[in-house]
Design a protein around this motif. Structure first.
Motif, PDB file in Angstrom:
ATOM      1  N   ILE A  53       0.739  -1.200  -0.017  1.00  0.00           N
ATOM      2  CA  ILE A  53      -0.041   0.050   0.116  1.00  0.00           C
ATOM      3  C   ILE A  53       0.928   1.190  -0.062  1.00  0.00           C
ATOM      4  O   ILE A  53       2.160   1.210   0.419  1.00  0.00           O
ATOM      5  N   GLU A  87      -4.235   5.624   6.731  1.00  0.00           N
ATOM      6  CA  GLU A  87      -4.917   4.322   6.279  1.00  0.00           C
ATOM      7  C   GLU A  87      -3.533   3.542   6.021  1.00  0.00           C
ATOM      8  O   GLU A  87      -3.458   2.529   6.477  1.00  0.00           O
ATOM      9  N   TYR A  91      -2.191   0.257   8.300  1.00  0.00           N
ATOM     10  CA  TYR A  91      -2.384  -1.102   7.523  1.00  0.00           C
ATOM     11  C   TYR A  91      -1.605  -2.256   7.854  1.00  0.00           C
ATOM     12  O   TYR A  91      -0.646  -2.046   8.183  1.00  0.00           O
TER      13      TYR A  91
END
Ligand code: NAD
Ligand code: MG
Length: 384
Positions: A53, A87, A91
């Motif tokens: 990510i 986020e 994560y």
């Protein structure tokens, strides 16, 4: 193998952390990366480290980033903005999050990581300075580790290993003295941005290099040390050590003084924050005391550099004052870098902003209070 996420991956701290990963592929795996707007470098990091990510702070560059990695066989999930960075911070199975974002912009992502149970390798001192009243209780609540990656605080932390509880008596923070350490005070009013960015010992991001030139960096580190090691301000001292070989010292109850030494290389404190309590073998150039030469020390000059005493006063006032000091400093440094104010305006403006806020200080601020004080100070600097 430890899974890690790096916030601010394209900066000085971020790239040095990735250098550690490159040299220890058997020890570290990159789960997430977050950066502000350096799309070219972020794309290169995606190709090399294959994170699951990624977040890009600057939303307007999303298309550019997607373009840059279009041919890459590895396609991570890509998020944008502050929420995207938060986020990434929370994560997946990353155990540690390296906080290499500069400034209070790192606060919410750091909180997100703590709430997700991640250990923090703390480079981003501004987060702790502004947010300690909220961050420290969260660290306790979520039982995560807040491991210092700032070189001085790593030195103190390394010296503290094996010192029994209550054994710490005094912290001695070393300071290089910054770009103008040998310049007479009367010349400071005319120094340029270019001069200020020439640090004698360390290669770092622009903001912290200016903080080193004003000695505000050391002032911020006094507050950082207070929060990290729970020691009162009367027992945190600063000494100028121009060679940056001794990264800081502690004095214990029986007056024994312990120091940590090394070449000025941020990879060492970063590695220790990621490997603690273990030590990982590296092939980095070992310290050679003869080559390091004379190690000298002198008193800091508080008349020339008022930011240090300002930081002590603000630290003692506590509550929201460190957040105000930090935000005023961030804004003043940005104005100086943009050549809107002079070097000596930096401490002058910060002090004026702090004086103005003092009567509104509260001792146990909430996160909203901290964010509001931060915004207030950024604005107030224009009227001071
Ligand atoms: P830098 O300017 O080199 O890098 C900053 C990173 O943060 C970049 O990746 C940038 O893209 C990202 N970033 C900046 N603003 C952002 C935003 N609003 N949202 C998302 N990302 C953003 O800075 P640096 O020198 O690496 O410093 C990082 C932090 O580490 C600072 O808090 C600094 O005080 C601390 N620190 C740095 C050093 C060092 O040697 N560089 C040493 C000790 C402590
Ligand atoms: Mg430091």
């Amino acid at each position: 193998m430890k899974a890690i996420t790096i916030l601010g991956s394209t900066g000085s701290i971020g790239t040095q952390t990735l250098d550690i990963v490159t040299h220890h592929p058997d020890q570290f795996r990159v789960v997430g990366l977050a950066a502000g707007s350096n799309v070219t470098l972020l794309a290169e990091q995606i190709r090399t480290f294959k994170p699951e990510i990624v977040a890009l702070g600057n939303e307007t560059k999303l298309a550019e980033l997607k373009d840059a990695i279009a041919s890459c066989p590895h396609q991570p999930q890509i998020l944008v903005g502050q929420s995207g960075i938060c986020e990434v911070a929370r994560y997946g199975d990353a155990e540690s999050v390296v906080t290499g974002i500069v400034g209070c912009a790192g606060l919410l992502p750091t909180i997100a990581a703590i709430e997700a149970g991640k250990d923090i390798a703390l480079a981003n001192k501004e987060t702790l300075i502004a947010g300690a009243p909220v961050v420290l209780p969260l660290v306790k609540k979520h039982q995560v580790k807040l491991l210092p990656a700032d070189s001085e605080h790593s030195a103190i932390f390394q010296c503290l290993q094996g010192v029994p509880e209550g054994g710490l008596r005094r912290i001695i923070l070393t300071a290089s003295g910054g770009s103008f350490r040998d310049l007479p005070v009367e010349k400071l009013s005319s120094v340029t941005v270019k001069d200020a960015l020439k640090h004698p010992n360390w290669s770092m991001g622009q903001k912290i290099t200016i903080d080193s030139a004003t000695l505000m960096n050391k002032g911020l580190e006094v507050i950082e040390a207070h929060y990290l090691f729970d020691l009162d301000y009367d027992h945190i001292d600063i000494v100028i050590h121009p060679q940056s070989i001794i990264h800081s010292l502690i004095e214990v109850q029986d007056t024994s003084v312990l120091a940590q030494l090394g070449w000025p290389d941020m990879r060492l404190p970063l590695l220790y924050a990621l490997s603690w309590p273990e030590r990982i073998y590296t092939d980095w150039k070992p310290l050679d005391l003869v080559k390091a030469g004379d190690l000298t020390f002198r008193e800091p000059d508080h008349d020339k550099y008022p930011c240090m005493q300002l930081a002590y006063a603000v630290g003692r006032a506590g509550g929201l004052m460190p957040a105000v000091l930090n935000a005023a400093n961030e804004q003043a440094v940005a104005l100086f870098l943009n050549e809107k104010i002079g070097f000596l305006d930096i401490p002058r403006k910060i002090e004026a902003v702090c004086d103005r806020f003092l009567s509104q200080n509260t001792s146990e601020p909430s996160l909203d209070d901290i964010l509001a004080a931060d915004q207030w100070a950024r604005q107030a600097i224009f009227d001071c």
